[in-house]
Design an enzyme around this catalytic site. Structure first.
Site, PDB file in Angstrom:
ATOM      1  N   ASP A 371       0.869  -1.155   0.000  1.00 48.09           N
ATOM      2  CA  ASP A 371       0.000   0.000   0.000  1.00 48.09           C
ATOM      3  C   ASP A 371       0.928   1.234   0.000  1.00 48.09           C
ATOM      4  O   ASP A 371       2.053   1.147   0.473  1.00 48.09           O
ATOM      5  CB  ASP A 371      -0.828  -0.107   1.278  1.00 48.09           C
ATOM      6  CG  ASP A 371      -1.612   1.118   1.592  1.00 48.09           C
ATOM      7  OD1 ASP A 371      -2.417   1.506   0.751  1.00 48.09           O
ATOM      8  OD2 ASP A 371      -1.431   1.668   2.687  1.00 48.09           O
ATOM      9  N   ASP A 573      -7.100  -2.454   3.671  1.00 49.95           N
ATOM     10  CA  ASP A 573      -6.084  -3.453   3.360  1.00 49.95           C
ATOM     11  C   ASP A 573      -6.378  -4.801   4.026  1.00 49.95           C
ATOM     12  O   ASP A 573      -5.767  -5.810   3.669  1.00 49.95           O
ATOM     13  CB  ASP A 573      -4.701  -2.974   3.818  1.00 49.95           C
ATOM     14  CG  ASP A 573      -4.267  -1.715   3.088  1.00 49.95           C
ATOM     15  OD1 ASP A 573      -4.506  -1.646   1.868  1.00 49.95           O
ATOM     16  OD2 ASP A 573      -3.710  -0.819   3.730  1.00 49.95           O
TER      17      ASP A 573
HETATM   18  N1  LIG Z   1     -11.323  10.562   4.212  1.00 46.39           N
HETATM   19  C1  LIG Z   1     -10.974  10.742   2.933  1.00 46.39           C
HETATM   20  N2  LIG Z   1     -10.767  11.991   2.486  1.00 46.39           N
HETATM   21  C2  LIG Z   1     -10.396  12.206   1.227  1.00 46.39           C
HETATM   22  N3  LIG Z   1     -10.226  11.245   0.321  1.00 46.39           N
HETATM   23  C3  LIG Z   1     -10.434   9.990   0.688  1.00 46.39           C
HETATM   24  C4  LIG Z   1     -10.795   9.670   2.019  1.00 46.39           C
HETATM   25  N4  LIG Z   1     -10.921   8.337   2.098  1.00 46.39           N
HETATM   26  C5  LIG Z   1     -10.614   7.863   0.885  1.00 46.39           C
HETATM   27  N5  LIG Z   1     -10.327   8.838   0.032  1.00 46.39           N
HETATM   28  C6  LIG Z   1      -9.989   8.723  -1.395  1.00 46.39           C
HETATM   29  O1  LIG Z   1     -10.018   7.365  -1.748  1.00 46.39           O
HETATM   30  C7  LIG Z   1      -8.758   6.962  -2.210  1.00 46.39           C
HETATM   31  C8  LIG Z   1      -8.510   5.591  -1.756  1.00 46.39           C
HETATM   32  O2  LIG Z   1      -8.419   5.574  -0.352  1.00 46.39           O
HETATM   33  P1  LIG Z   1      -7.880   4.353   0.377  1.00 46.39           P
HETATM   34  O3  LIG Z   1      -7.722   4.667   1.800  1.00 46.39           O
HETATM   35  O4  LIG Z   1      -8.739   3.202  -0.023  1.00 46.39           O
HETATM   36  O5  LIG Z   1      -6.439   4.298  -0.296  1.00 46.39           O
HETATM   37  P2  LIG Z   1      -5.422   3.094  -0.360  1.00 46.39           P
HETATM   38  O6  LIG Z   1      -5.884   2.107  -1.360  1.00 46.39           O
HETATM   39  O7  LIG Z   1      -5.151   2.625   0.990  1.00 46.39           O
HETATM   40  O8  LIG Z   1      -4.171   3.765  -0.986  1.00 46.39           O
HETATM   41  P3  LIG Z   1      -2.980   4.434  -0.289  1.00 46.39           P
HETATM   42  O9  LIG Z   1      -2.995   4.075   1.155  1.00 46.39           O
HETATM   43  O10 LIG Z   1      -1.829   3.873  -1.014  1.00 46.39           O
HETATM   44  O11 LIG Z   1      -3.150   5.899  -0.531  1.00 46.39           O
HETATM   45  C9  LIG Z   1      -7.778   7.961  -1.659  1.00 46.39           C
HETATM   46  O12 LIG Z   1      -6.631   8.084  -2.467  1.00 46.39           O
HETATM   47  C10 LIG Z   1      -8.600   9.214  -1.662  1.00 46.39           C
HETATM   48  O13 LIG Z   1      -8.590   9.753  -2.952  1.00 46.39           O
HETATM   49 MG   LIG Z   2      -3.917   2.992   2.644  1.00 41.24          MG
END
Ligand SMILES: Nc1ncnc2c1ncn2[C@@H]1O[C@H](COP(=O)(O)OP(=O)(O)OP(=O)(O)O)[C@@H](O)[C@H]1O
Ligand SMILES: [Mg+2]
Ligand SMILES: [Cu+]
Length: 678
Positions: A371, A573
């Protein structure tokens, strides 16, 4: 499913600190072996001196008329007294239908004893030609067996008392602050959550908590493995069992007893030591076969020697030596000792290994999926740009709306915005009806306005109008870009940047040099993902993923027959951590991730991924070496004991066989004990 069950029972194991695994079954004979050894030695000396057959090595005889009766009485006492731990052990093994080490030893000493009784009868009550008795052999055999097993037990104790050492990290008492001028020394078990305790310079921290007064530096060697002082100030977390440096602090307790960090780690280490891994099941099986192998080779060599020489004594000696030398004691310890050591080295270096199979799987890994945020990057977002697209709202108003909606979220992007707004002293309000939109952002009501915070993917999919050039520019600069929208239009934008962790780059190149392909899985936009991947040297990048996509990608790679490890920290994750062959959770991440992981990186440091691979490699090496020292050596030892080289004068006596068998165990223990992290 299976895997989840394992995890569940991993969390309820704090009660069984007392229970031990199979292999420590005989550890309660520990003291037994020692005292029995010394007393048996006293019995053995006159037996050896008075035995007529010692004449072979001694130029003179001590025996006198009737001394053979003394030998008989002493040897019988010795057999039942010194042999008791082995005989009892054999009874257990036979009752549980698993004949093994104790049965072999018992067979060995019983054959020697019964035959000696027979020889005694022949010599004293018949006129048949002189028959050699075995009493002195029996005596030395029992003494050496007791000595060997006593030394073995010590070695085993040393290798596996990591738990005891950990338990000693916590102090016995603590100073509880009752009121401003009243403090009280209380037992550690009497501390409750929310109590305030005072820790003076140089003392151990009694429980997990948060510093509410004072500043200091703390030696957290119990999690980091290195004695280095970490500076701690107001509001920082401290871990029970770590050592306070130079300042006096007051700590508000957040977790005590079994919920404390140290207890949790001890529970995991304990569980790891009790669970049987695949390698261990294998070694149990081998130990079972070894019994039948030893008994059959013993009998065959007995028969063959009878046929060749027709010398009963010689043939019998070979049988006893085979039985003794094949005692698979070392084998029973070969794997558990290594795992115990490996788990505790891990725990002391910030690698908590919840599922021990992961150590065995690690050497087959072809892909490590990571991630981005929080794993490869710090997860501390700074705000680089914000802007209003609504004429009624100033840029700061938009910022405040962002912060309001994010204020209940603990997503790293949310924390970044809220911290920034707080630092600028801009006010914000509480949101209502907040709803997470996984992989997108979130929605909710702020000051009676229904709002959403989303990423660019959502805008594209739902055909919102926005400034694409601006997006590309911000994203290319490495920003995660979020938009604020009401039902009709985009009313604001915020761009946040994150720093790559210092050790990420080294970690990626280490992986590549091990022929493991690093893969990035992120929900963030393509541009940021590419920018980070390029800086780190990662070629395989999957971005703009929805949470379920990560799991599917892992399934995909697995379906091609590859073993995959996933490293992650977020709620999103968790499914992929479970799906992957090894799930590695970042310790600073969410509880859900930590629960789903097989391995936890307490320090959240990417270089610990490499440490884990090293540890697992070293552990496997030691396990294989130990299997050879514990069982493989029988390929040579058993034929030798059977007398295969008798023609060139190499003949092992039962006592020498016993010495060799003990050696093998001691080598196994030392070998396990010298396991290192790197
Ligand atoms: N609370 C939030 N505020 C703003 N954007 C969000 C939020 N939660 C999710 N997102 C959006 O959704 C996307 C995916 O979030 P997620 O937490 O699933 O990322 P991820 O797959 O864990 O990736 P990484 O941790 O590598 O950034 C984020 O990149 C963001 O654009
Ligand atoms: Mg993440
Ligand atoms: Cu043994």
């Amino acid at each position: 499913m299976n895997k989840e069950n394992e995890h569940n029972h991993g969390h309820h194991n704090h009660q069984n600190h007392e229970t031990h695994g199979d292999h420590s079954d005989h550890s309660h004979h520990h003291g037994d072996f020692k005292s029995k050894f010394f007393i048996s030695l006293i019995f053995a000396i006159p037996i050896i001196i008075l035995s007529p057959m010692m004449g072979i090595t001694l130029p003179f005889q001590f025996s006198f008329k009737g001394s053979n009766w003394i030998v008989l009485v002493l040897a019988t006492t010795l057999f039942f007294y010194g042999g008791k731990p082995f005989i009892t052990g054999a009874k257990h093994e036979i009752l549980s239908k698993k004949p093994g080490m104790m049965t072999l030893v018992t067979l060995g000493i019983s054959v020697a004893y019964i035959y000696s009784l027979y020889a005694f009868y022949m010599n004293n009550f018949t006129n048949v030609a002189h028959t050699m008795d075995f009493f002195w052999e029996l005596a030395t055999l029992i003494v050496i067996m007791l000595l060997g097993h006593w030394i073995e037990m010590n070695a085993v104790g040393n290798a596996s008392n990591a738990l005891k050492k950990m338990a000693e990290l916590l102090p016995k008492t603590a100073i509880k602050i009752i009121s401003e001028d009243e403090r009280q020394e209380v037992k550690i078990s009497e501390i409750d959550i929310d109590d305030i305790v005072e820790v003076k310079a140089g003392e151990s921290i009694p429980a997990d908590g948060i510093i509410i007064q004072g500043e200091t530096s703390i030696d957290e060697a119990l999690v980091t493995g290195e004695s280095k002082l970490v500076p701690k100030v107001f509001d920082d977390e401290v871990i029970g069992g770590s050592i306070n440096g130079s300042g006096t602090i007051r700590v508000k307790v957040t977790a005590t007893g079994e919920n404390g960090y140290l207890s949790q780690v001890m529970g995991l280490v304990n569980q790891a030591q009790n669970d049987k891994s695949k390698a261990e099941l294998l070694s149990d099986k081998v130990a079972g076969y070894l019994f039948y192998f030893a008994v059959s080779i013993g009998l065959i060599s007995f028969i063959v020697w009878m046929l060749i020489h027709n010398d009963f004594d010689f043939a019998l000696e070979r049988l006893v030596t085979v039985l003794v030398i094949a005692c698979p004691h070392a084998l029973g310890l070969a794997i558990p000792l290594v795992t115990a050591r490996s788990t505790s080295i891990g725990a002391h270096n910030g690698l908590i290994i919840k599922n021990r199979e992961s150590v065995e799987t690690a050497r087959h890994l072809s892909y490590i999926m990571m991630d981005k945020t929080g794993t490869l990057t710090e997860g501390n977002f700074s705000v680089n740009h914000y802007e209003s697209f609504d004429k009624q709202l100033k840029d700061e108003d938009v910022l405040s709306l962002f912060a309001s909606l994010e204020s209940n979220s603990n997503h790293p992007l949310a924390t970044g915005i809220v911290n920034y707004v707080k630092s600028k002293n801009i006010s914000y309000s509480s949101p209502k009806e907040v709803n997470n939109l996984p992989g997108v952002g979130l929605e909710g009501t702020v000051n009676n306005r229904k709002l959403k915070i989303t990423n660019v993917t959502y805008l594209d999919q739902n055909k919102f109008d926005y400034n694409k050039d601006q997006f590309t520019k911000l994203a290319k600069e490495g920003n995660s870009v979020s938009y604020l929208i009401d039902d009709k239009q985009v009313i604001g934008v915020i761009a946040q940047g994150d720093k790559i962790k210092e050790t990420s780059k080294q970690m990626v190149s280490d992986l590549l040099s091990r022929n493991i392909t690093p893969v990035m899985l992120t929900g963030d936009n393509n541009e940021v993902a590419q920018a980070v991947a390029e800086k780190l040297g990662i070629d395989d990048v999957h971005s703009q993923l929805m949470p379920e996509d990560k799991e599917n990608i892992i399934k995909d790679y697995q379906s091609k027959g590859s073993k995959v490890m996933m490293v992650g920290d977020g709620i999103n994750d968790a499914p992929s951590l479970i799906r992957a062959d090894i799930g590695m959770a970042i310790g600073a991440g969410t509880d859900v991730a930590v629960e789903s992981g097989d391995v936890i990186l307490v320090k959240s440091n990417p270089s610990d991924i490499i440490s884990f691979l090293n540890l697992s490699q070293n552990t496997m090496k030691k396990m294989i070496q130990n299997l050879w020292w514990g069982a493989g050596y029988n390929i040579i030892a058993v034929p030798l004991a059977a007398g295969i080289l008798a023609s060139i004068g190499i003949i092992l006596s039962p006592a020498v066989g016993a010495i060799l068998m003990s050696f093998s165990t001691i080598i196994v223990a030392i070998n396990a004990f010298t396991l290192k992290l790197n």
